[in-house]
Structure formats: C-alpha cells, structure tokens
Design a protein around this motif. Structure first.
Motif, short mmCIF file in Angstrom:
data_model
loop_
_atom_site.label_atom_id
_atom_site.label_comp_id
_atom_site.label_asym_id
_atom_site.label_seq_id
_atom_site.Cartn_x
_atom_site.Cartn_y
_atom_site.Cartn_z
N SER A 52 0.83 -1.28 -0.11
CA SER A 52 0.01 -0.05 -0.12
C SER A 52 0.81 1.32 0.00
CB SER A 52 -0.97 0.18 1.14
OG SER A 52 -0.28 -0.11 2.45
N ARG A 53 2.06 1.27 0.73
CA ARG A 53 2.81 2.46 0.60
C ARG A 53 4.20 2.22 -0.18
NH1 ARG A 53 2.04 6.34 4.31
NH2 ARG A 53 4.36 6.66 4.42
N VAL A 54 4.69 3.12 -0.96
CA VAL A 54 5.79 3.06 -1.61
C VAL A 54 6.91 4.30 -1.24
CG1 VAL A 54 6.79 3.33 -3.97
CG2 VAL A 54 4.65 2.16 -3.83
N VAL A 55 7.89 4.09 -0.97
CA VAL A 55 9.02 5.21 -0.41
C VAL A 55 10.12 4.92 -0.92
CG1 VAL A 55 10.02 6.10 1.64
CG2 VAL A 55 7.54 5.41 1.87
N VAL A 56 10.73 6.04 -1.68
CA VAL A 56 11.96 6.07 -2.04
C VAL A 56 12.76 7.09 -1.36
CG1 VAL A 56 13.61 6.37 -3.99
CG2 VAL A 56 11.42 5.28 -4.29
N ILE A 57 13.98 6.73 -0.81
CA ILE A 57 14.82 7.78 -0.02
C ILE A 57 16.15 7.89 -0.71
CG2 ILE A 57 15.78 8.41 2.37
CD1 ILE A 57 13.64 6.62 3.45
N GLU A 58 16.80 9.03 -1.07
CA GLU A 58 17.93 9.15 -1.78
C GLU A 58 19.03 9.51 -0.82
OE1 GLU A 58 18.62 11.25 -5.81
OE2 GLU A 58 18.93 12.94 -4.23
N PHE A 59 20.22 8.94 -0.85
CA PHE A 59 21.39 9.19 0.13
C PHE A 59 22.41 9.64 -1.07
CE2 PHE A 59 18.81 6.58 2.28
CZ PHE A 59 18.79 7.05 3.86
N LYS A 60 23.78 10.48 -0.26
CA LYS A 60 24.88 10.87 -1.23
C LYS A 60 25.45 9.54 -1.96
CE LYS A 60 28.43 10.90 2.22
NZ LYS A 60 29.49 11.79 2.70
N ASP A 61 25.36 8.41 -1.29
CA ASP A 61 25.97 7.36 -2.03
C ASP A 61 25.59 6.10 -1.46
OD1 ASP A 61 27.60 6.79 0.31
OD2 ASP A 61 29.03 8.22 -0.41
N TYR A 62 25.94 5.05 -2.08
CA TYR A 62 25.46 3.39 -1.59
C TYR A 62 25.83 3.34 -0.26
CZ TYR A 62 25.06 -1.68 -1.69
OH TYR A 62 24.63 -2.73 -1.40
N GLN A 63 27.08 3.58 -0.05
CA GLN A 63 27.56 3.23 1.61
C GLN A 63 26.87 4.05 2.66
OE1 GLN A 63 29.64 0.52 2.23
NE2 GLN A 63 29.79 0.20 -0.18
N THR A 64 26.44 5.26 2.38
CA THR A 64 25.77 6.10 3.23
C THR A 64 24.29 5.59 3.69
OG1 THR A 64 27.39 7.97 2.63
CG2 THR A 64 25.08 8.21 3.78
N ALA A 65 23.81 5.15 2.44
CA ALA A 65 22.40 4.49 2.49
C ALA A 65 22.76 3.11 3.24
CB ALA A 65 21.92 4.20 1.06
N LEU A 66 23.48 2.28 3.40
CA LEU A 66 23.57 1.01 3.97
C LEU A 66 23.94 1.43 5.42
CD1 LEU A 66 25.66 -1.40 1.70
CD2 LEU A 66 23.18 -1.66 2.31
N ALA A 67 24.97 2.29 5.54
CA ALA A 67 25.28 2.70 7.05
C ALA A 67 23.97 3.17 7.75
CB ALA A 67 26.32 3.70 6.92
N CYS A 68 23.34 3.79 7.13
CA CYS A 68 22.01 4.38 7.76
C CYS A 68 21.03 3.40 8.26
CB CYS A 68 21.12 5.49 7.00
SG CYS A 68 19.52 6.25 7.48
N TYR A 69 20.79 2.54 7.24
CA TYR A 69 19.97 1.21 7.61
C TYR A 69 20.56 0.28 8.74
CZ TYR A 69 17.14 -2.88 7.49
OH TYR A 69 16.20 -3.78 7.77
N ARG A 70 21.71 0.22 8.69
CA ARG A 70 22.61 -0.48 9.75
C ARG A 70 22.81 0.21 11.13
NH1 ARG A 70 26.59 -3.28 5.27
NH2 ARG A 70 25.05 -4.71 4.42
N SER A 71 22.49 1.52 11.02
CA SER A 71 22.94 2.32 12.44
C SER A 71 22.20 1.81 13.49
CB SER A 71 22.65 3.86 11.89
OG SER A 71 21.41 4.01 12.03
N PRO A 72 22.73 1.93 14.76
CA PRO A 72 21.88 1.80 15.84
C PRO A 72 20.64 2.91 16.03
CG PRO A 72 24.28 2.13 16.54
CD PRO A 72 24.11 2.51 15.15
N GLU A 73 20.81 4.09 15.66
CA GLU A 73 19.62 5.15 15.41
C GLU A 73 18.49 4.67 14.85
OE1 GLU A 73 23.81 7.06 16.07
OE2 GLU A 73 22.84 5.86 14.64
N TYR A 74 18.97 3.96 13.41
CA TYR A 74 17.67 3.34 12.52
C TYR A 74 17.19 2.12 13.21
CZ TYR A 74 14.40 2.04 9.14
OH TYR A 74 13.38 1.60 8.40
N ARG A 75 18.14 1.31 13.90
CA ARG A 75 17.56 0.05 14.42
C ARG A 75 16.48 0.37 15.63
NH1 ARG A 75 18.34 -4.19 11.13
NH2 ARG A 75 20.13 -4.04 10.14
N ALA A 76 16.61 1.54 16.34
CA ALA A 76 15.58 1.72 17.33
C ALA A 76 14.53 2.53 16.61
CB ALA A 76 16.37 2.88 18.27
N ALA A 77 14.63 3.06 15.89
CA ALA A 77 13.50 3.73 14.89
C ALA A 77 12.75 2.53 14.32
CB ALA A 77 13.71 4.74 13.90
#
Length: 100
Positions: A52-77
């Motif tokens: 039902s929902r489609v979301v696309v989020i852009e980051f400066k590069d692939y490594q930053t996108a992965l780092a965000c997903y794997r971060s403790p801050e995102y894990r909490a969210a």
C-alpha cells in the motif's frame, strides 16, 4: 560517485502506531543526509503487485544508505515500525550513464 537509495514497499496495519516511527526516523535520515524522493503519492499498479505504501529515500552514495540502515539509531526507529507494519526494503546503488 553513484547515489544510494532505499526503496521500501510497506503495508501499515495501525496508522496511529506507525506515527511514532515516522517521528523517530526523521532525525536518523537527517543525520545521514537522506531525503525523500517518493513518499506514498498517488499510484496505479499497471503490472504485478504492490504494497500500500511506496517510499524512496535518496542518499549521497550507496555506502551511506547502507550505513543509515545498519545504524543503531535506525534500528531503534525500526523497532517502532515493526509492530505496526510489514514491508520490503532494498538498498540499491543508483545508475549513472557513462559518457560516450
């Protein structure tokens, strides 16, 4: 350097409960320089199936996108999202056409 993207397809089972995740992810995405390209606008499935929902989020590069997903801050969210939704998320490197 190629940009990195999160592509998320999500079904939300409890909109009110999901709001805590939306509030929490804002700071995380800002920390990693992520910004929304698509955030569940009008859509029509013309082939296949979709959540039902489609979301696309852009980051400066692939490594930053992965780092965000794997971060403790995102894990909490993410722990705030999981009780109220089911989804599929892929982190993908953007495409750059080579100059001929």
């Amino acid at each position: 350097m190629r940009k990195g993207y999160w592509i998320a397809l999500v079904d939300v089972s409890d909109v009110d409960g999901y709001k805590s995740y939306i509030a929490a992810n804002k700071a995380v995405f800002e920390q990693f320089g992520g910004h929304f390209i698509i955030r569940n606008g009008e859509k029509e499935v013309v082939e296949g199936s979709l959540r039902s929902r489609v979301v696309v989020i852009e980051f400066k590069d692939y490594q930053t996108a992965l780092a965000c997903y794997r971060s403790p801050e995102y894990r909490a969210a993410m722990s705030l999202r999981q009780p109220f939704s089911q989804g599929d998320i892929v982190v993908v490197e953007g495409y750059e056409e080579s100059a001929a």
